[in-house]
Design a protein around this motif. Structure first.
Motif, mmCIF file in Angstrom:
data_model
loop_
_atom_site.group_PDB
_atom_site.id
_atom_site.type_symbol
_atom_site.label_atom_id
_atom_site.label_comp_id
_atom_site.label_asym_id
_atom_site.label_seq_id
_atom_site.Cartn_x
_atom_site.Cartn_y
_atom_site.Cartn_z
ATOM 1 N N UNK A 107 0.770 -1.524 0.357
ATOM 2 C CA UNK A 107 -0.138 0.136 -0.351
ATOM 3 C C UNK A 107 1.207 1.047 -0.094
ATOM 4 N N UNK A 108 2.262 1.266 0.900
ATOM 5 C CA UNK A 108 2.710 2.641 0.430
ATOM 6 C C UNK A 108 3.321 3.188 -0.449
ATOM 7 N N UNK A 109 4.106 2.013 -0.630
ATOM 8 C CA UNK A 109 4.578 2.073 -2.799
ATOM 9 C C UNK A 109 3.582 1.777 -3.615
ATOM 10 N N UNK A 110 2.229 1.533 -3.873
ATOM 11 C CA UNK A 110 1.453 2.032 -4.313
ATOM 12 C C UNK A 110 0.845 3.662 -4.023
ATOM 13 N N UNK A 111 0.468 4.383 -2.922
ATOM 14 C CA UNK A 111 0.525 5.720 -2.420
ATOM 15 C C UNK A 111 1.125 6.667 -3.306
ATOM 16 N N UNK A 147 -10.445 2.919 -0.168
ATOM 17 C CA UNK A 147 -10.522 3.418 -1.512
ATOM 18 C C UNK A 147 -9.089 4.433 -1.947
ATOM 19 N N UNK A 148 -8.399 4.529 -0.722
ATOM 20 C CA UNK A 148 -7.525 6.114 -0.660
ATOM 21 C C UNK A 148 -6.231 5.429 -0.195
ATOM 22 N N UNK A 149 -5.303 4.254 -0.998
ATOM 23 C CA UNK A 149 -5.230 4.158 -2.756
ATOM 24 C C UNK A 149 -6.357 3.351 -2.557
ATOM 25 N N UNK A 150 -6.343 2.657 -3.858
ATOM 26 C CA UNK A 150 -7.490 1.233 -4.908
ATOM 27 C C UNK A 150 -6.527 0.355 -4.773
#
Length: 287
Positions: A210-214, A242-245
């Motif tokens: 999630x951290x990488x996608x954010x 959904x933040x990020x999705x």
């Protein structure tokens, strides 16, 4: 009455729930309860217990009324079985019977239900083979596979080289990328974990992804594993709102997608099931 008009009174008679009454076959090919009603009416018609005064309509015959008043339910069922078995054609005895009564004698399911069950068993067997095969391959091959799968599912569209497997030395926690536009403004980040079936992905691993996608422009990611996710991992993703999705795909869902989109699979057999074209037959003059 018409077959559809029998749904509600029969559902009440059998004490069916709304969900049971409206259930569809897994294939999406029709309602199970309505299909059962149609087959029951077909058996009763063959046995002479109901009549078809006009297209789509069914009416209890004199024979049917007589048996209702003088026979038990078991006697009526046995009469129908014998009548249907006697009036439907059979294959060569060395090849087994193909009459529509064969399943009535041995099973309460309709032919469509038996076919759907057989299809599901075959699908589950192939999915099990898919998962076993994936686990025998290198993790890098799994990363390539999931990128190809998302492309097969339509992500990336017609964009050339839309799927990328990132380099091991500099993936930043992201194993693959699907470009959703030519310039690459929008893309889907992919994390692929080829884990043993009993090794579920935990919250910490998902949180790192999630951290990488954010940190990406589109903030969209798909985490795919051959195993499953811990409750904590799933609850964490739900809390993101959904933040990020982030989409989580486990081993069962993965093999279903591979099967449904035919990735690495070949069509073995196609069954063609026909039904009466009543407009064609209704155009003929009745006797």
């Amino acid at each position: 009455m018409r077959a559809k008009e029998l749904r509600i009174p029969l559902a009440k008679h059998f004490g069916l729930t709304e969900e049971e009454m409206n259930a569809w076959y897994p294939s999406g090919n029709g309602e199970i309860f309505l299909d059962r009603i149609s087959w029951a009416l077909s058996y009763l018609f063959i046995a002479g217990l109901v009549e078809k005064p006009q297209r789509g309509d069914y009416k209890i015959s004199e024979k049917g009324l007589s048996m209702l008043s003088s026979c038990t339910e078991e006697q009526i069922n046995e009469f129908v079985k014998v009548a249907v078995n006697a009036k439907t054609p059979k294959k060569d005895k060395n090849k087994g019977t193909s009459n529509i009564a064969s399943h009535v004698e041995n099973d309460e399911r309709t032919p469509e239900e038996e076919l759907a069950d057989s299809y599901d068993r075959i699908k589950q067997n192939v999915q099990s083979q898919i998962l076993t095969t994936i686990l025998s391959k290198q993790p890098r091959e799994f990363e390539r596979l999931v990128v190809k799968l998302l492309q097969a599912m339509g992500y990336g569209g017609e964009i050339k080289n839309s799927g990328i497997v990132t380099k091991l030395s500099n993936d930043g926690g992201i194993d693959g990328i699907i470009k959703e536009d030519i310039l690459g403004f929008n893309h889907i980040s992919i994390q692929a974990k080829r884990y043993a079936l009993d090794n579920n992905v935990g919250r910490n691993e998902v949180q790192s992804f999630v951290g990488a996608v954010a940190g990406t422009p589109s903030k969209k990611g798909v985490f795919i594993t051959t195993s499953d996710y811990t409750k904590g991992a799933m609850e964490y993703v739900e809390s993101l709102n959904g933040s990020p999705t982030i989409i989580l795909i486990n081993g069962q869902q993965l093999t279903e997608y591979i099967y449904d989109y035919g990735l690495g699979l070949q069509t073995e057999k196609v069954l063609k099931i026909m039904k009466m074209d009543m407009d064609y037959w209704d155009a003929m003059d009745n006797a």
